[in-house]
Design a protein around this motif. Structure first.
Motif, PDB file in Angstrom:
ATOM      1  N   GLY A   1      91.689 -17.711  51.393  1.00 22.58           N
ATOM      2  CA  GLY A   1      92.357 -18.547  50.402  1.00 22.58           C
ATOM      3  C   GLY A   1      93.017 -19.802  50.922  1.00 22.58           C
ATOM      4  N   LEU A   2      92.796 -20.145  52.203  1.00 20.53           N
ATOM      5  CA  LEU A   2      93.428 -21.334  52.765  1.00 20.53           C
ATOM      6  C   LEU A   2      92.386 -22.372  53.150  1.00 20.53           C
ATOM      7  CD1 LEU A   2      96.045 -19.718  55.201  1.00 20.53           C
ATOM      8  CD2 LEU A   2      96.461 -20.601  52.890  1.00 20.53           C
ATOM      9  N   PHE A   3      92.696 -23.622  52.888  1.00 20.08           N
ATOM     10  CA  PHE A   3      91.932 -24.721  53.460  1.00 20.08           C
ATOM     11  C   PHE A   3      92.922 -25.798  53.890  1.00 20.08           C
ATOM     12  CE2 PHE A   3      89.441 -28.737  53.192  1.00 20.08           C
ATOM     13  CZ  PHE A   3      88.624 -28.473  54.273  1.00 20.08           C
ATOM     14  N   THR A   4      93.422 -25.635  55.087  1.00 16.68           N
ATOM     15  CA  THR A   4      94.444 -26.500  55.692  1.00 16.68           C
ATOM     16  C   THR A   4      95.553 -26.785  54.676  1.00 16.68           C
ATOM     17  OG1 THR A   4      93.174 -28.546  55.250  1.00 16.68           O
ATOM     18  CG2 THR A   4      92.798 -27.430  57.355  1.00 16.68           C
ATOM     19  N   ASP A   5      95.792 -28.067  54.360  1.00  9.79           N
ATOM     20  CA  ASP A   5      96.935 -28.411  53.506  1.00  9.79           C
ATOM     21  C   ASP A   5      96.608 -28.445  52.023  1.00  9.79           C
ATOM     22  OD1 ASP A   5      95.262 -30.629  53.887  1.00  9.79           O
ATOM     23  OD2 ASP A   5      96.888 -32.056  53.609  1.00  9.79           O
ATOM     24  N   GLN A   6      95.323 -28.411  51.649  1.00 10.77           N
ATOM     25  CA  GLN A   6      94.959 -28.773  50.281  1.00 10.77           C
ATOM     26  C   GLN A   6      95.257 -27.713  49.235  1.00 10.77           C
ATOM     27  OE1 GLN A   6      91.632 -32.262  50.418  1.00 10.77           O
ATOM     28  NE2 GLN A   6      90.903 -30.244  49.914  1.00 10.77           N
ATOM     29  N   LYS A   7      94.860 -26.473  49.487  1.00 11.79           N
ATOM     30  CA  LYS A   7      94.915 -25.497  48.409  1.00 11.79           C
ATOM     31  C   LYS A   7      96.340 -25.171  47.980  1.00 11.79           C
ATOM     32  CE  LYS A   7      91.871 -22.472  47.551  1.00 11.79           C
ATOM     33  NZ  LYS A   7      91.022 -21.263  47.540  1.00 11.79           N
ATOM     34  N   TRP A   8      97.310 -25.416  48.871  1.00  8.27           N
ATOM     35  CA  TRP A   8      98.695 -25.193  48.467  1.00  8.27           C
ATOM     36  C   TRP A   8      99.064 -26.018  47.242  1.00  8.27           C
ATOM     37  CZ3 TRP A   8     100.998 -21.066  49.734  1.00  8.27           C
ATOM     38  CH2 TRP A   8     100.695 -20.434  50.947  1.00  8.27           C
TER      39      TRP A   8
END
Length: 335
Positions: free
Chosen positions: A189-196
């Motif tokens: 569920g993570l893609f560096t800074d974007q998905k947040w």
């Protein structure tokens, strides 16, 4: 009102940062330009920020990140250049910048970003979505709509934040998430800074979503925002082109441009212009693929396995002053 534009980069992207800041200066000469430097100079290289139209350089190690080197070791180059963005944003707001604009180093401006400044007069922050309208072709749905589900609805190659209570609250929340969870780990569920920032419009209702076709144009939305150059005027989907994200200017990137240009050659005029600018701003004295944090002190490459082992043993590794010193210390501590 004090406005500053920043980017984060290593020295192997300095040519791109030079092009970015050159175009920022052209359309916003009153803005300050800041670089968050996620690197150290190679031997014999002299970095002269003023010559590169950079007003302020803030090194990653000067951002006040606790156990900075141990923290940095957990990340590859893309993860680290994005993980520092929240901390840098908070730093600039603390320094009294009224409006902070972030742009990825591989972008270039083609018109003033007046809509952003106007929005920040009434909103805490501004984001731009990858997609503004539904795709109509199956391959485009797979590439772009499903791609956004994987990598994030908003393109964090751009954001803007006002120095208000709500803006600072957004900055602190995002900073805290990136300091702990800025990894390329799509399966979890993570893609560096974007998905947040999928959460951001819900958590921070004062935030504005900018739906202008000329902002953050790139290969993944080119099918919906075709580039046209007529009489010196550049448009994207009919709107004035504000900035283009020249991501992956390689064979892979050009293949995606070809797929979504659909025979329109205007985009390649833009690409030729950008490649010419990169050549003009080539960096002498930086070895190919240089990154100070990509190797141990003895010159051996740090592998993904080393970084994962360090990350898995995070609490124990916090006791290491400098995990870059030797691969042996990583193995011993993680076993």
């Amino acid at each position: 009102m004090k406005v500053a534009c920043f980017t984060s980069a290593s020295f192997n992207y300095l040519d791109r940062a030079r092009v970015l800041f050159e175009t920022v200066r052209e359309f916003h000469p009153d803005w300050e330009t800041w670089l968050c430097l996620v690197d150290e100079e190679p031997p014999g290289f002299m970095f002269e920020p003023r010559a590169d139209q950079i007003d302020r350089v803030v090194r990653m190690t000067d951002l006040g990140i606790p156990d900075c080197l141990s923290w940095a070791f957990e990340h590859d180059i893309v993860e680290l250049c994005t993980a520092v963005k929240g901390q840098m944003l908070c730093h600039m707001l603390e320094q009294g910048i009224d409006r902070v604009i972030y742009l990825d180093p591989d972008t270039a401006l083609f018109a003033p970003l007046t809509e952003v400044i106007d929005l920040l007069a009434h909103h805490s922050a501004v984001l731009t979505p990858h997609q503004l309208s539904p795709e109509t072709k199956r391959q485009a749905v797979i590439d772009n709509e499903i791609g956004s589900l994987k990598y994030g609805i908003y393109n964090l190659g751009f954001f803007a934040v006002a120095n208000t209570d709500a803006g600072r609250a957004f900055a602190r929340w995002w900073r805290d998430r990136l300091l702990e969870f800025c990894f390329d780990d799509v399966a979890n569920g993570l893609f560096t800074d974007q998905k947040w920032c999928n959460h951001a419009p819900v958590f921070f209702p004062e935030l504005a979503v900018l739906r202008h076709k000329g902002y953050n144009v790139a290969s993944w939305n080119l099918g919906q925002r075709p580039i046209r150059i007529r009489d010196g005027r550049i448009t994207a989907g009919g709107d004035p082109l504000k900035f283009f994200h020249f991501t992956k200017v390689t064979h892979v990137g050009e293949l995606m441009l070809e797929r979504y240009a659909e025979g329109n050659t205007d985009i390649f005029e833009l690409l030729v212009w950008y490649l010419h600018r990169l050549k003009r701003h080539a960096v002498a004295g930086v070895p190919a693929n240089w990154w100070h944090y990509g190797k141990y002190a003895d010159g051996r490459l740090i592998t993904k396995r080393d970084r994962l082992a360090h990350r898995a043993a995070r609490l124990a590794q916090r006791d290491l002053t400098n995990p870059f010193a030797s691969p042996d210390s990583i193995v011993q501590t993680s076993t």
